[in-house]
Write a protein that holds these residues in place. Structure first.
Motif, PDB file in Angstrom:
ATOM      1  N   LEU A 170      51.870  28.678  32.842  1.00  0.00           N
ATOM      2  CA  LEU A 170      52.508  28.775  34.150  1.00  0.00           C
ATOM      3  C   LEU A 170      53.895  28.138  34.156  1.00  0.00           C
ATOM      4  O   LEU A 170      54.789  28.604  34.871  1.00  0.00           O
ATOM      5  CB  LEU A 170      51.625  28.120  35.217  1.00  0.00           C
ATOM      6  CG  LEU A 170      50.284  28.820  35.486  1.00  0.00           C
ATOM      7  CD1 LEU A 170      49.539  28.127  36.622  1.00  0.00           C
ATOM      8  CD2 LEU A 170      50.499  30.284  35.819  1.00  0.00           C
ATOM      9  N   TYR A 171      54.083  27.086  33.353  1.00  0.00           N
ATOM     10  CA  TYR A 171      55.406  26.473  33.286  1.00  0.00           C
ATOM     11  C   TYR A 171      56.402  27.345  32.513  1.00  0.00           C
ATOM     12  O   TYR A 171      57.592  27.044  32.491  1.00  0.00           O
ATOM     13  CB  TYR A 171      55.327  25.083  32.659  1.00  0.00           C
ATOM     14  CG  TYR A 171      54.955  24.012  33.662  1.00  0.00           C
ATOM     15  CD1 TYR A 171      55.818  23.686  34.704  1.00  0.00           C
ATOM     16  CD2 TYR A 171      53.740  23.344  33.583  1.00  0.00           C
ATOM     17  CE1 TYR A 171      55.480  22.711  35.638  1.00  0.00           C
ATOM     18  CE2 TYR A 171      53.387  22.369  34.507  1.00  0.00           C
ATOM     19  CZ  TYR A 171      54.265  22.070  35.528  1.00  0.00           C
ATOM     20  OH  TYR A 171      53.927  21.105  36.457  1.00  0.00           O
ATOM     21  N   ALA A 172      55.900  28.412  31.907  1.00  0.00           N
ATOM     22  CA  ALA A 172      56.799  29.374  31.263  1.00  0.00           C
ATOM     23  C   ALA A 172      57.343  30.373  32.271  1.00  0.00           C
ATOM     24  O   ALA A 172      58.115  31.262  31.894  1.00  0.00           O
ATOM     25  CB  ALA A 172      56.060  30.100  30.141  1.00  0.00           C
ATOM     26  N   LEU A 173      56.951  30.247  33.541  1.00  0.00           N
ATOM     27  CA  LEU A 173      57.444  31.113  34.608  1.00  0.00           C
ATOM     28  C   LEU A 173      58.351  30.292  35.531  1.00  0.00           C
ATOM     29  O   LEU A 173      57.993  29.172  35.923  1.00  0.00           O
ATOM     30  CB  LEU A 173      56.270  31.694  35.409  1.00  0.00           C
ATOM     31  CG  LEU A 173      55.277  32.536  34.596  1.00  0.00           C
ATOM     32  CD1 LEU A 173      54.078  32.909  35.451  1.00  0.00           C
ATOM     33  CD2 LEU A 173      55.962  33.783  34.047  1.00  0.00           C
ATOM     34  N   VAL A 220      46.230  24.311  28.813  1.00  0.00           N
ATOM     35  CA  VAL A 220      46.668  25.598  28.265  1.00  0.00           C
ATOM     36  C   VAL A 220      47.238  26.469  29.373  1.00  0.00           C
ATOM     37  O   VAL A 220      48.315  27.082  29.230  1.00  0.00           O
ATOM     38  CB  VAL A 220      45.495  26.319  27.572  1.00  0.00           C
ATOM     39  CG1 VAL A 220      45.934  27.714  27.117  1.00  0.00           C
ATOM     40  CG2 VAL A 220      45.003  25.502  26.388  1.00  0.00           C
ATOM     41  N   LEU A 221      46.543  26.530  30.509  1.00  0.00           N
ATOM     42  CA  LEU A 221      47.023  27.324  31.633  1.00  0.00           C
ATOM     43  C   LEU A 221      48.295  26.724  32.220  1.00  0.00           C
ATOM     44  O   LEU A 221      49.190  27.454  32.652  1.00  0.00           O
ATOM     45  CB  LEU A 221      45.936  27.427  32.709  1.00  0.00           C
ATOM     46  CG  LEU A 221      44.704  28.261  32.336  1.00  0.00           C
ATOM     47  CD1 LEU A 221      43.699  28.269  33.475  1.00  0.00           C
ATOM     48  CD2 LEU A 221      45.115  29.695  31.994  1.00  0.00           C
ATOM     49  N   GLN A 222      48.379  25.403  32.241  1.00  0.00           N
ATOM     50  CA  GLN A 222      49.613  24.759  32.720  1.00  0.00           C
ATOM     51  C   GLN A 222      50.805  25.188  31.880  1.00  0.00           C
ATOM     52  O   GLN A 222      51.881  25.498  32.405  1.00  0.00           O
ATOM     53  CB  GLN A 222      49.457  23.238  32.664  1.00  0.00           C
ATOM     54  CG  GLN A 222      48.516  22.653  33.700  1.00  0.00           C
ATOM     55  CD  GLN A 222      48.514  21.133  33.673  1.00  0.00           C
ATOM     56  OE1 GLN A 222      49.565  20.508  33.531  1.00  0.00           O
ATOM     57  NE2 GLN A 222      47.341  20.541  33.804  1.00  0.00           N
ATOM     58  N   CYS A 229      52.013  30.274  40.489  1.00  0.00           N
ATOM     59  CA  CYS A 229      53.015  29.287  40.053  1.00  0.00           C
ATOM     60  C   CYS A 229      53.089  28.037  40.916  1.00  0.00           C
ATOM     61  O   CYS A 229      54.172  27.504  41.161  1.00  0.00           O
ATOM     62  CB  CYS A 229      54.389  29.955  39.971  1.00  0.00           C
ATOM     63  SG  CYS A 229      54.529  31.136  38.615  1.00  0.00           S
ATOM     64  N   GLY A 230      51.968  27.588  41.398  1.00  0.00           N
ATOM     65  CA  GLY A 230      51.945  26.308  42.107  1.00  0.00           C
ATOM     66  C   GLY A 230      52.462  26.345  43.517  1.00  0.00           C
ATOM     67  O   GLY A 230      52.766  25.298  44.086  1.00  0.00           O
ATOM     68  N   THR A 231      52.571  27.533  44.092  1.00  0.00           N
ATOM     69  CA  THR A 231      53.011  27.619  45.482  1.00  0.00           C
ATOM     70  C   THR A 231      51.891  27.241  46.453  1.00  0.00           C
ATOM     71  O   THR A 231      52.128  26.633  47.479  1.00  0.00           O
ATOM     72  CB  THR A 231      53.512  29.035  45.804  1.00  0.00           C
ATOM     73  OG1 THR A 231      52.533  29.984  45.373  1.00  0.00           O
ATOM     74  CG2 THR A 231      54.816  29.322  45.091  1.00  0.00           C
ATOM     75  N   PHE A 232      50.653  27.613  46.116  1.00  0.00           N
ATOM     76  CA  PHE A 232      49.520  27.367  47.010  1.00  0.00           C
ATOM     77  C   PHE A 232      48.522  26.366  46.448  1.00  0.00           C
ATOM     78  O   PHE A 232      47.558  26.017  47.125  1.00  0.00           O
ATOM     79  CB  PHE A 232      48.796  28.682  47.311  1.00  0.00           C
ATOM     80  CG  PHE A 232      49.692  29.742  47.890  1.00  0.00           C
ATOM     81  CD1 PHE A 232      50.294  29.555  49.133  1.00  0.00           C
ATOM     82  CD2 PHE A 232      49.961  30.907  47.195  1.00  0.00           C
ATOM     83  CE1 PHE A 232      51.134  30.520  49.665  1.00  0.00           C
ATOM     84  CE2 PHE A 232      50.799  31.880  47.731  1.00  0.00           C
ATOM     85  CZ  PHE A 232      51.382  31.682  48.969  1.00  0.00           C
TER      86      PHE A 232
END
Length: 253
Positions: free
Chosen positions: A203-206, A198-200, A186-189
């Protein structure tokens, strides 16, 4: 005032628990974030990361991400574990349900332990980050709001998990399927913007993705703050609250 009194009555035992175990809580809460900082911040020795056209040193990029991750791990684990033990072993949660307390007061009151623990851990992590990179880390009002909302959201998520599962094994499964993927994806690292669209979207659904985006933007203060992400995080908090309310009202616990 009556509602706040009920919230305090629910939260009192959890706050006393934290007060008597504060040293152990601090050690356990900080060990994992510090290991992540050493492994990803220094171990990888990555170069600069581009965000919104700004080049950010990777260490400065990853510290706010670890703060967001700390808000998740501390809030979720402390709330879910405490409630799980109270429900399945001591049965004290069932006794509390028979008290003349509103369902909303129970839900908000049970977030106290997770919020207190995660706020303490996030504050210490910010201090460590400020000592390491004082030129980038900034304590802004938006950072405080973002961290508070993230801690509240993940405490509610911990309640949701604790109310749904029927055993410690089921809680472990929930953590493996939900919390562990959020920890690393989720964009922490890394920057979510570097991934395909599509993957974005996935992940933005989390909720941790929004928390990471908000905390990073507020802490670095070098590009525009994404108010939309803060709004989405608030919607996640509302959704978890409504789920908890449904579970308690229908006694599906």
């Amino acid at each position: 005032m009556s509602f706040l009194t009920e919230v305090y009555a629910v939260a009192w035992s959890d706050i006393r628990f934290m007060r008597h175990n504060v040293r152990n809580i601090l050690i356990s809460s900080l060990m994992l974030p510090i290991l992540y900082l050493l492994a990803f911040g220094y171990g990888l020795k990555a170069g600069d990361v581009e965000i919104e056209g700004q080049m950010i040193p990777y260490l400065d990029f990853v510290i706010p991400g670890i703060i967001a991750l700390t808000s998740l791990s501390s809030s979720f684990s402390s709330t879910s574990t405490r409630m799980n033990v109270q429900r399945l072993y001591y049965r004290s949660f069932d006794e509390m349900m028979m008290c003349p307390l509103s369902n909303s007061a129970i839900i908000i009151g049970k977030t106290a332990l997770g919020m207190c623990r995660s706020l303490l851990s996030c504050s210490l992590m910010f201090i460590i980050g400020y000592v390491l990179e004082p030129s980038y880390m900034n304590l802004t009002p938006l950072l405080v709001v973002s961290v508070l909302l993230a801690c509240f959201t993940f405490s509610l998520l911990g309640e949701t998990a604790a109310l749904m599962v029927k055993s410690h094994q089921a809680m472990s499964t929930f953590s493996s399927l939900v919390i562990t993927p959020m920890t690393f994806l989720c964009g922490t690292f890394f920057s979510v913007a570097a991934l395909p669209e599509v993957l974005q979207g996935l992940l933005y659904a989390l909720p941790l993705t929004e928390a990471s985006v908000c905390i990073r933007a507020a802490a670095l203060d070098v590009y525009a703050f994404p108010y939309w992400a803060l709004g989405v995080l608030a919607l996640f908090a509302l959704a978890f609250y409504l789920i908890d309310l449904y579970l308690i009202k229908n006694r599906k616990i």
